[in-house]
Design an enzyme around this catalytic site. Structure first.
Site, short mmCIF file in Angstrom:
data_model
loop_
_atom_site.label_atom_id
_atom_site.label_comp_id
_atom_site.label_asym_id
_atom_site.label_seq_id
_atom_site.Cartn_x
_atom_site.Cartn_y
_atom_site.Cartn_z
N THR A 176 5.88 4.46 8.70
CA THR A 176 5.53 4.49 7.28
C THR A 176 6.54 5.28 6.46
OG1 THR A 176 3.86 5.33 5.75
CG2 THR A 176 4.04 6.47 7.83
N ASP A 177 6.59 4.98 5.16
CA ASP A 177 7.44 5.77 4.26
C ASP A 177 6.88 7.17 4.02
OD1 ASP A 177 5.24 5.07 2.68
OD2 ASP A 177 6.41 4.22 1.04
N GLU A 178 5.59 7.38 4.37
CA GLU A 178 4.95 8.68 4.08
C GLU A 178 5.57 9.82 4.87
OE1 GLU A 178 0.74 8.83 3.69
OE2 GLU A 178 0.63 6.85 2.80
N TYR A 202 -2.21 12.49 8.45
CA TYR A 202 -1.77 11.14 8.84
C TYR A 202 -0.24 11.08 8.91
CZ TYR A 202 -0.15 6.35 8.12
OH TYR A 202 0.54 5.17 8.22
N LYS A 220 2.32 10.47 12.11
CA LYS A 220 3.28 9.35 12.19
C LYS A 220 4.70 9.90 12.36
CE LYS A 220 2.71 5.44 11.85
NZ LYS A 220 2.39 4.40 12.86
P1 NAD Z 1 -5.20 -0.57 10.50
O1 NAD Z 1 -5.90 0.74 10.45
O2 NAD Z 1 -5.69 -1.69 9.65
O3 NAD Z 1 -5.19 -1.11 12.01
C1 NAD Z 1 -4.91 -0.30 13.11
C2 NAD Z 1 -5.28 -1.07 14.37
O4 NAD Z 1 -4.95 -0.24 15.50
C3 NAD Z 1 -6.78 -1.40 14.48
O5 NAD Z 1 -6.96 -2.72 14.89
C4 NAD Z 1 -7.28 -0.41 15.52
O6 NAD Z 1 -8.39 -0.92 16.27
C5 NAD Z 1 -6.04 -0.25 16.40
N1 NAD Z 1 -6.04 1.04 17.14
C6 NAD Z 1 -6.29 2.27 16.65
N2 NAD Z 1 -6.18 3.19 17.63
C7 NAD Z 1 -5.82 2.52 18.75
C8 NAD Z 1 -5.53 2.93 20.09
N3 NAD Z 1 -5.60 4.21 20.46
N4 NAD Z 1 -5.16 1.98 20.98
C9 NAD Z 1 -5.11 0.67 20.63
N5 NAD Z 1 -5.39 0.23 19.38
C10 NAD Z 1 -5.74 1.16 18.44
O7 NAD Z 1 -3.68 -0.24 10.21
P2 NAD Z 1 -2.58 -1.13 9.43
O8 NAD Z 1 -2.70 -0.87 7.98
O9 NAD Z 1 -2.61 -2.51 9.94
O10 NAD Z 1 -1.25 -0.39 9.94
C11 NAD Z 1 -0.58 -0.82 11.13
C12 NAD Z 1 0.60 0.09 11.37
O11 NAD Z 1 1.49 0.04 10.27
C13 NAD Z 1 0.23 1.56 11.54
O12 NAD Z 1 1.05 2.12 12.52
C14 NAD Z 1 0.53 2.17 10.18
O13 NAD Z 1 0.87 3.54 10.30
C15 NAD Z 1 1.72 1.34 9.75
N6 NAD Z 1 1.91 1.18 8.29
C16 NAD Z 1 0.87 0.77 7.51
C17 NAD Z 1 1.10 0.55 6.15
C18 NAD Z 1 0.00 0.08 5.23
O14 NAD Z 1 0.22 0.04 4.02
N7 NAD Z 1 -1.15 -0.33 5.73
C19 NAD Z 1 2.37 0.77 5.61
C20 NAD Z 1 3.40 1.22 6.46
C21 NAD Z 1 3.16 1.40 7.81
O1 DAU Z 2 2.91 4.27 2.13
C1 DAU Z 2 2.46 3.61 3.27
C2 DAU Z 2 1.03 4.02 3.55
O2 DAU Z 2 0.22 3.35 2.59
C3 DAU Z 2 0.58 3.67 4.96
O3 DAU Z 2 1.34 4.39 5.88
C4 DAU Z 2 -0.91 4.00 5.14
O4 DAU Z 2 -1.35 3.58 6.42
C5 DAU Z 2 -1.68 3.24 4.09
O5 DAU Z 2 -3.07 3.57 4.18
C6 DAU Z 2 -1.17 3.57 2.69
O6 DAU Z 2 -1.47 4.97 2.37
P1 DAU Z 2 -1.95 5.39 0.89
O7 DAU Z 2 -2.63 6.68 0.97
O8 DAU Z 2 -0.83 5.26 -0.08
O9 DAU Z 2 -2.97 4.16 0.63
P2 DAU Z 2 -4.42 4.12 -0.04
O10 DAU Z 2 -4.74 2.67 -0.24
O11 DAU Z 2 -5.41 4.97 0.67
O12 DAU Z 2 -4.16 4.76 -1.47
C7 DAU Z 2 -3.19 4.22 -2.35
C8 DAU Z 2 -3.17 5.10 -3.59
O13 DAU Z 2 -4.41 4.92 -4.29
C9 DAU Z 2 -3.09 6.57 -3.28
O14 DAU Z 2 -2.30 7.20 -4.28
C10 DAU Z 2 -4.53 7.06 -3.37
C11 DAU Z 2 -5.12 6.15 -4.43
N1 DAU Z 2 -6.54 5.83 -4.27
C12 DAU Z 2 -6.98 5.37 -3.07
C13 DAU Z 2 -8.30 5.06 -2.86
C14 DAU Z 2 -8.79 4.55 -1.52
C15 DAU Z 2 -7.41 5.95 -5.35
O15 DAU Z 2 -7.02 6.35 -6.47
N2 DAU Z 2 -8.73 5.63 -5.16
C16 DAU Z 2 -9.22 5.21 -3.94
O16 DAU Z 2 -10.44 4.97 -3.84
#
Ligand code: NAD
Ligand code: DAU
Length: 353
Positions: free
Chosen positions: A133-135, A159, A163
């Site tokens: 992630t970019d975080e 989180y 990561k």
């Molecule tokens: P998600 O939470 O929707 O899915 C995670 C999946 O991993 C689930 O299916 C869960 O059951 C599985 N899991 C969790 N713990 C596990 C374990 N110990 N063993 C096997 N499986 C396990 O997450 P996502 O949003 O699909 O993100 C996927 C990946 O991409 C993550 O590594 C996250 O950090 C990264 N990422 C997410 C975003 C985003 O915006 N969602 C952006 C950048 C990177």
């Molecule tokens: O940047 C990549 C990341 O983006 C991934 O690594 C994470 O897995 C993914 O969950 C996401 O993280 P964020 O914290 O940015 O996503 P989230 O959707 O939780 O929140 C997006 C923005 O919106 C953040 O600034 C918090 C705000 N927010 C979120 C929720 C759930 C609100 O204002 N209200 C809300 O109810």
């Protein structure tokens, strides 16, 4: 030939699996623990498709992993599995440490054992791709340039710290043991199959349910949004062409403040599913207490990926968000299953009987 994906029942993983099956003939082994975030309903269309093999299990299971790897002999392992929600990491960081750090360590060890025993050509072809992630880079001020691959790591939440730790482990397994790794650091994804605890799907489902739309703090935090299918295409591109040991930032050049995102979702819903009282969904917006330690701005500089591997996103934010809202309107059953928790009963039926 086959590849093994972890976390393939989650949001991005399920999109990746579906795209993989649609775009290739190669088998994909899907290892997922099925936490609350794993949803087999997302993969229902693959139920009788032999190209997709689902295994319920933990990336940290050092008995299961060597067995799975030996049985399927994948040419690559793609690690999507993680605890991914920042708010949950604030309430309870333990699972994040367990899966994202300890789990990644154990997975790396299982994969190293498998890779070291491969014949030399298979060893050279093998790849371990880590999805991050970019975080990990921390928070930007308004005038800072976007994150490049050379930014230092400054994670601020449990989180992002977990990561960041996993990224360091992956890097070390390359430098110390020669494991052929690739890492991608992506910005915020959105699109179909997104669990409604994250901003965009939460706003869509709450709006339709007549509930408040909770915006944290002043709503001026900036995220850089990428349509999930574009993230999947970037990962496929890095898997095939990435330089070993390198990291690639993935982003959509779509920086937007949260309140603008929420207003856009409301405007699209006003157009596609107007409220019966004629009012805008925007009247449901409610400012709530801010997230502790809330990062102010993320932005990704994706030029390395474009220059070296020729990748570009296919969607603009305008096309991607319209598709996303339409998907949630067309898939009310998927949403209802998630909201009622019924998607978890499938797991009990299938795996615990
Ligand atoms: P998600 O939470 O929707 O899915 C995670 C999946 O991993 C689930 O299916 C869960 O059951 C599985 N899991 C969790 N713990 C596990 C374990 N110990 N063993 C096997 N499986 C396990 O997450 P996502 O949003 O699909 O993100 C996927 C990946 O991409 C993550 O590594 C996250 O950090 C990264 N990422 C997410 C975003 C985003 O915006 N969602 C952006 C950048 C990177
Ligand atoms: O940047 C990549 C990341 O983006 C991934 O690594 C994470 O897995 C993914 O969950 C996401 O993280 P964020 O914290 O940015 O996503 P989230 O959707 O939780 O929140 C997006 C923005 O919106 C953040 O600034 C918090 C705000 N927010 C979120 C929720 C759930 C609100 O204002 N209200 C809300 O109810």
């Amino acid at each position: 030939m086959s590849v093994l994906i972890t976390g393939g029942a989650g949001f991005i993983g399920a999109n990746f699996v579906l795209d993989w099956v649609a775009n290739t003939d190669e088998k994909i082994i899907n290892l997922d623990k099925l936490t609350y975030a794993g949803n087999m309903a997302s993969l229902a269309s693959l139920q009788n498709n032999p190209q997709h093999v689902f295994v319920q299990g933990d990336i940290g299971d050092d008995k299961l992993l060597p067995k799975l790897l030996a049985e399927h002999q994948p040419r690559a392992v793609l690690n999507f599995a993680a605890e991914s929600h920042v708010d949950r990491s604030i309430h309870g960081p333990g699972d994040f440490i367990e899966t994202n750090i300890v789990g990644t360590f154990r997975l790396l060890e299982s994969v190293r054992g498998y890779w070291q025993a491969l014949a030399s050509e298979a060893q050279q072809q093998f790849r371990f791709l880590h999805v991050s992630t970019d975080e990990v880079y921390g928070s930007l001020s308004p005038q800072d340039p976007a994150f490049s691959e050379n930014n230092k790591y400054e994670p601020n939440s449990p989180y992002s710290a977990s990561k960041a730790a996993s990224d360091h482990l992956v890097r070390a397994w390359h430098h110390t043991y020669g494991l052929p790794v690739l890492t991608t650091n992506c910005s915020n994804n959105y699109g179909p199959l997104h669990f409604p605890e994250k901003l965009i799907p939460l706003m869509i489902v709450n709006a339709l349910a007549g509930k408040p739309l909770p915006v944290y703090g002043d709503g001026m935090q900036v995220r850089d949004w990428l349509y999930v299918k574009d993230h999947c295409s970037a990962i496929r591109r890095v898997l095939e062409g990435g330089q070993l040991g390198e990291t690639y930032n993935v982003g959509g050049w779509n920086e937007k403040p949260n309140i603008e995102i929420v207003n856009t979702v409301c405007a699209l819903l006003d157009e596609m599913r107007p409220r019966s009282d004629g009012q805008s969904y925007a009247t449901q917006i409610t400012y709530v207490k801010d997230r502790p330690g809330h990062d102010r701005r993320y932005a990704i500089d994706a030029r390395k990926l474009e220059k070296e591997l020729g990748w570009k996103p296919a969607e603009t934010f305008e096309t991607g968000i319209r598709k996303t809202v339409a998907w949630y309107l067309d898939n009310a059953e998927w949403v209802a299953n998630v909201q009622s928790g019924a998607y978890r009963e499938w797991v009990t039926k299938q795996y615990k009987a």
